[in-house]
Design a protein around this motif. Structure first.
Motif, mmCIF file in Angstrom:
data_model
loop_
_atom_site.group_PDB
_atom_site.id
_atom_site.type_symbol
_atom_site.label_atom_id
_atom_site.label_comp_id
_atom_site.label_asym_id
_atom_site.label_seq_id
_atom_site.Cartn_x
_atom_site.Cartn_y
_atom_site.Cartn_z
ATOM 1 N N VAL A 174 2.158 -4.736 -1.633
ATOM 2 C CA VAL A 174 1.389 -3.676 -0.965
ATOM 3 C C VAL A 174 1.573 -2.401 -1.769
ATOM 4 N N VAL A 175 0.611 -2.113 -2.611
ATOM 5 C CA VAL A 175 0.701 -0.919 -3.463
ATOM 6 C C VAL A 175 -0.665 -0.234 -3.496
ATOM 7 N N PRO A 176 -0.701 1.053 -3.834
ATOM 8 C CA PRO A 176 -1.995 1.736 -3.975
ATOM 9 C C PRO A 176 -2.783 1.145 -5.139
ATOM 10 N N ALA A 177 -4.111 1.324 -5.080
ATOM 11 C CA ALA A 177 -4.961 0.813 -6.157
ATOM 12 C C ALA A 177 -4.706 1.569 -7.455
ATOM 13 N N ALA B 7 -6.096 6.974 0.206
ATOM 14 C CA ALA B 7 -6.696 5.758 0.771
ATOM 15 C C ALA B 7 -5.609 4.762 1.143
ATOM 16 N N PHE B 8 -4.585 4.652 0.310
ATOM 17 C CA PHE B 8 -3.471 3.739 0.586
ATOM 18 C C PHE B 8 -2.723 4.170 1.851
ATOM 19 N N ALA B 9 -2.450 5.496 1.942
ATOM 20 C CA ALA B 9 -1.734 5.998 3.120
ATOM 21 C C ALA B 9 -2.548 5.744 4.380
ATOM 22 N N ARG B 10 -3.867 5.933 4.295
ATOM 23 C CA ARG B 10 -4.723 5.688 5.470
ATOM 24 C C ARG B 10 -4.733 4.213 5.849
ATOM 25 N N ARG B 11 -4.661 3.342 4.850
ATOM 26 C CA ARG B 11 -4.741 1.896 5.116
ATOM 27 C C ARG B 11 -3.438 1.362 5.703
#
Ligand code: FAD
Length: 98
Positions: A10-13, A22-26
């Motif tokens: 699970v890492v940011p794009a 976007a990662f924090a929101r997901r």
């Protein structure tokens, strides 16, 4: 470990501000600590009264300005204790309308 690692989990794009946001929101979550739906400064005044509404104070986790980083139970108890002090003080000075 090389034998069982198949890739990133699970890492940011990427590392741009947009990708990190976007990662924090997901994946971001409050765990069991939802707070701040009635926050001081937005809905509630610093003395826990609700501007425009008489005889009402809010004294729970909802008044926290933001979701805090640690556990919420003890700070919530502290908010309740502070509310009791504020109400006692208002009665002592004759300012209470609650
Ligand atoms: C599974 C879980 C585990 C947790 N573990 C921890 C932990 O280990 N450590 C920690 O610090 N925090 C923990 N917390 C968080 C902590 O429990 C909460 O932050 C804290 O209880 C919030 O207090 P509160 O008074 O704001 O809300 P609540 O404790 O939710 O109190 C709200 C009260 O209002 C009542 N109510 C709701 N609607 C109405 C209505 N219409 N009329 C009358 N009454 C109503 C409810 O029945 C409830 O009693 C955990 C939370 C959960 C869900």
């Amino acid at each position: 470990m090389k034998q069982v690692i198949t890739g990133d989990h699970v890492v940011p794009a990427g590392a741009t501000d947009e990708e990190l946001l976007a990662f924090a929101r997901r994946v971001g979550q409050t765990l069991y600590h939802p707070t701040s739906s009635c926050s001081i400064g937005h809905v509630v005044a610093p003395d826990l009264t609700v501007p425009g509404v008489e005889a009402l104070r809010v004294a729970d986790a909802s008044v926290m300005p933001t979701v805090i980083r640690g556990n919420t139970n003890a700070p919530t108890i502290m908010i309740g204790e502070k509310a009791a002090d504020l109400i006692k003080q208002a009665h002592a000075t004759g300012e209470a309308n609650e």
